[in-house]
Design a protein around this motif. Structure first.
Motif, mmCIF file in Angstrom:
data_model
loop_
_atom_site.group_PDB
_atom_site.id
_atom_site.type_symbol
_atom_site.label_atom_id
_atom_site.label_comp_id
_atom_site.label_asym_id
_atom_site.label_seq_id
_atom_site.Cartn_x
_atom_site.Cartn_y
_atom_site.Cartn_z
ATOM 1 N N ASP A 67 -7.251 3.696 -5.110
ATOM 2 C CA ASP A 67 -8.134 2.589 -4.769
ATOM 3 C C ASP A 67 -9.222 3.088 -3.837
ATOM 4 O OD1 ASP A 67 -9.339 0.257 -3.734
ATOM 5 O OD2 ASP A 67 -7.525 -0.907 -4.138
ATOM 6 N N VAL A 68 -10.452 3.151 -4.318
ATOM 7 C CA VAL A 68 -11.572 3.656 -3.523
ATOM 8 C C VAL A 68 -11.838 2.766 -2.320
ATOM 9 C CG1 VAL A 68 -14.034 4.191 -3.537
ATOM 10 C CG2 VAL A 68 -12.626 4.773 -5.513
ATOM 11 N N VAL A 69 -11.690 1.452 -2.484
ATOM 12 C CA VAL A 69 -11.925 0.522 -1.379
ATOM 13 C C VAL A 69 -10.967 0.804 -0.231
ATOM 14 C CG1 VAL A 69 -11.851 -1.896 -0.662
ATOM 15 C CG2 VAL A 69 -12.834 -1.288 -2.871
ATOM 16 N N VAL A 70 -9.691 0.977 -0.556
ATOM 17 C CA VAL A 70 -8.696 1.291 0.474
ATOM 18 C C VAL A 70 -9.021 2.631 1.128
ATOM 19 C CG1 VAL A 70 -6.275 1.836 0.883
ATOM 20 C CG2 VAL A 70 -6.884 -0.073 -0.603
ATOM 21 N N ALA A 71 -9.445 3.596 0.325
ATOM 22 C CA ALA A 71 -9.788 4.917 0.861
ATOM 23 C C ALA A 71 -10.938 4.811 1.863
ATOM 24 C CB ALA A 71 -10.157 5.866 -0.269
ATOM 25 N N ILE A 72 -11.937 3.992 1.549
ATOM 26 C CA ILE A 72 -13.074 3.803 2.455
ATOM 27 C C ILE A 72 -12.624 3.106 3.737
ATOM 28 C CG2 ILE A 72 -15.283 2.609 2.762
ATOM 29 C CD1 ILE A 72 -15.798 3.051 -0.221
ATOM 30 N N LEU A 86 -11.389 3.514 9.591
ATOM 31 C CA LEU A 86 -10.436 3.449 10.689
ATOM 32 C C LEU A 86 -10.325 4.790 11.402
ATOM 33 C CD1 LEU A 86 -7.581 1.293 9.089
ATOM 34 C CD2 LEU A 86 -9.138 0.614 10.925
ATOM 35 N N LYS A 87 -10.307 5.875 10.622
ATOM 36 C CA LYS A 87 -10.243 7.209 11.220
ATOM 37 C C LYS A 87 -11.501 7.507 12.022
ATOM 38 C CE LYS A 87 -7.257 9.229 7.660
ATOM 39 N NZ LYS A 87 -7.171 10.231 6.533
#
Length: 214
Positions: free
Chosen positions: A196-201, A206-207
């Protein structure tokens, strides 16, 4: 290696093993017969001290480095492959040859890492044929043309996802890479890796915020 010893290995170490394997398979294909941990560190961007520590969890017979020589590339590839249960010729199928599926097909460059896509399926009969060297079948013909011993499927569809998953499981699929963003159920013994690209972004943001606070 016993299951007891495997259980003592951290999740972080287990996630690094495939990274090492991928890099070493490329190095081996390029003709590099041995390597130093510092050389693998340059390729993987993982500290050589971490690499040597991780290798310490593997069967010692084939993975002890020698001063001035390093590690035997072929033996380390075989050891990591056996440990992870990954084969060079692992057949993979792709379900859905739309925009995303076509991009995945174009990127089908895994023959030195985890196998490669051997065929694809799409509900649109007009797509049937070949694309980027991969045979494309109609979804209706899945059971007729399913490749022998295939255990991994990539899902890049948006309709009738559960129905397709059920068909794949019935054919013996044990691992699914999911690009669908749809909820579906699999029986025990079948693993699903969501992409999931959205979750990855969101995780990236957050990082980034965490680094700013530091």
């Amino acid at each position: 290696m016993s299951n007891e010893k495997k259980q003592k290995i951290s999740r972080a170490t287990m996630t690094r093993f495939p990274v090492y394997l991928k890099a070493l398979r490329v190095m081996g294909h390029e003709g590099k017969e041995n390597f130093l941990s510092s050389e693998l560190a340059e390729v993987t961007h993982i500290q050589d001290t971490t690499i040597r520590r991780d290798f310490g969890f593997l069967p010692q017979k084939n993975t002890l480095g020698k001063r001035g020589y390093g590690y035997d590339t072929k033996e380390m590839i075989e050891t990591l492959s056996d440990f992870l249960g990954l084969g060079l010729d692992e057949p993979i199928i792709l379900i859905g040859v739309g925009n995303l599926g076509s991009a995945i097909l174009k990127y089908n460059r895994w023959k030195y890492t985890v196998g490669q896509i051997v065929c694809a399926y799409d509900k649109d009969a007009n797509i049937e044929g070949e694309r980027f060297g991969v045979k494309i079948h109609k979804s209706d013909d899945l059971e007729k043309t399913f490749p022998k011993d295939c255990k991994i499927a990539i899902l890049a569809i948006s309709d009738n996802v559960q129905e397709m998953v059920d068909r794949l499981v019935a054919l013996g699929i044990k691992g699914i890479v999911d690009f669908t963003h749809s909820h579906f159920i699999v029986p025990q013994g079948v693993e699903v890796q969501n992409v999931d690209v959205v979750v990855a972004i969101q995780e990236l943001e957050l990082k980034m915020k965490s680094n700013t606070k530091e």
